[in-house]
Design an enzyme around this catalytic site. Sequence first.
Site, short mmCIF file in Angstrom:
data_model
loop_
_atom_site.label_atom_id
_atom_site.label_comp_id
_atom_site.label_asym_id
_atom_site.label_seq_id
_atom_site.Cartn_x
_atom_site.Cartn_y
_atom_site.Cartn_z
N SER A 1 4.11 1.17 8.07
CA SER A 1 3.81 2.51 7.54
C SER A 1 3.10 3.33 8.61
O SER A 1 3.20 4.55 8.63
CB SER A 1 2.93 2.40 6.30
N ARG A 2 2.37 2.65 9.51
CA ARG A 2 1.62 3.36 10.54
C ARG A 2 2.51 3.88 11.68
O ARG A 2 2.05 4.68 12.48
CB ARG A 2 0.50 2.47 11.10
N MET B 1 0.84 -1.21 0.00
CA MET B 1 0.00 0.00 0.00
C MET B 1 0.87 1.26 0.00
O MET B 1 0.39 2.35 0.29
CB MET B 1 -0.93 -0.01 1.21
N LEU C 1 6.60 3.16 1.71
CA LEU C 1 7.52 2.03 1.79
C LEU C 1 8.61 2.23 2.85
O LEU C 1 9.08 3.33 3.07
CB LEU C 1 8.17 1.80 0.42
N HIS C 2 8.98 1.11 3.47
CA HIS C 2 10.07 1.09 4.45
C HIS C 2 10.89 -0.18 4.22
O HIS C 2 10.57 -0.96 3.31
CB HIS C 2 9.51 1.17 5.88
N HIS D 1 9.10 -3.54 3.44
CA HIS D 1 8.68 -3.73 2.04
C HIS D 1 9.89 -4.02 1.15
O HIS D 1 9.84 -4.90 0.29
CB HIS D 1 8.01 -2.46 1.50
P1 AMP Z 1 1.35 -3.04 3.47
O1 AMP Z 1 1.93 -1.99 2.59
O2 AMP Z 1 1.32 -2.70 4.91
O3 AMP Z 1 0.07 -3.60 2.94
O4 AMP Z 1 2.38 -4.27 3.39
C1 AMP Z 1 2.75 -4.85 2.16
C2 AMP Z 1 3.54 -6.10 2.44
O5 AMP Z 1 4.71 -5.79 3.18
C3 AMP Z 1 2.77 -7.15 3.25
O6 AMP Z 1 3.05 -8.44 2.77
C4 AMP Z 1 3.33 -6.95 4.64
O7 AMP Z 1 3.24 -8.10 5.45
C5 AMP Z 1 4.77 -6.62 4.32
N1 AMP Z 1 5.40 -5.93 5.45
C6 AMP Z 1 4.95 -4.81 6.08
N2 AMP Z 1 5.77 -4.49 7.11
C7 AMP Z 1 6.75 -5.43 7.12
C8 AMP Z 1 7.88 -5.67 7.96
N3 AMP Z 1 8.18 -4.88 8.99
N4 AMP Z 1 8.67 -6.73 7.68
C9 AMP Z 1 8.39 -7.56 6.63
N5 AMP Z 1 7.32 -7.39 5.82
C10 AMP Z 1 6.51 -6.35 6.06
#
Ligand code: AMP
Length: 285
Positions: free
Chosen positions: A187-188, A30, A33-34, A37
């Site tokens: 991201s939060r 979504m 990015l960090h 991701h």
């Molecule tokens: P999001 O953008 O939050 O929907 O996350 C996208 C993908 O990144 C999902 O598969 C999450 O599980 C993964 N993700 C988010 N935060 C982390 C993290 N700290 N470590 C590993 N994967 C992550």
Amino acid sequence: MKIIKEIKKMQQIVANLKAKKSSIGFVPTMGALHEGHLSLMRCAKKENDVVITSIFVNPTQFGPKEDFKKYPRNLKKDAKLCRKVGVDYIFAPEAKKMYPEGCKTYINVEGVLTEVLEGKIRPGHFSGVCTIVNKLFNIVLPDKAYFGKKDYQQLVVIKKMVSDLNMPVNIISCPTIREKDGLAMSSRNTYLDPQERIKAGVLNKMLLKARRYIVHGTWYVAKAKNMVKKIMKENNIKLDYVDIRDAENFETVKFAKKGCVILLAARIGKTRLIDNVEVNKVEKV
Ligand code: AMP
């Protein structure tokens, strides 16, 4: 690296890649990015000819009182990061293109997996997640798709959907990437003020403490859960849940065993955070 906004254009590119027999690794996100991701993207890069990542804040997975509107969006910054780790295409469609008026089809994984924990607190969330992941898979046609264990329940739900619907994609699960104090990257986390940020470090410490309890013989789940609840209360952190579940089917377990996962969700100020740790071994002492 190219940014693609049109669904048809993305499908054309995918068709060309398929004609050339290039393997496609896909990382749905979504945005905002960090390193979490980026770790998925790096993994996809190693294992595939081409990496596609999607950046799409999916409205159907947010509840009416959740943070859809204020969710951080910065495509320019995200694109820079993607380029750095070797992403080939960013797919960033508009919401009204992904969900045109009259869209009536949703994917539901039924049963315990989607009824407990996140599924209970966020009704409709997993239906939104499964529907968008399904739509994205149909557009990107990936050989492998990468998901983080950070969202453990989501990962298990997606694996179940892919298996139940015979979807021709390999789901690859990747470890949670953390800040120095153990806080899972999210991201939060950007919503947290400095004091809340310090407090947030407690969440992972709690999970590790609960796991130590279990691994060193306190295999009675209720006891480990009570310990977490007590310390959260002392730290003034509002717990949505702490639970220990079978890592594959999310059934409850009375006595912790290898193959369980300890999960929690908590609110720090107005920010809702989730985290989990796997229990890989249990010894009785
Ligand atoms: P999001 O953008 O939050 O929907 O996350 C996208 C993908 O990144 C999902 O598969 C999450 O599980 C993964 N993700 C988010 N935060 C982390 C993290 N700290 N470590 C590993 N994967 C992550």
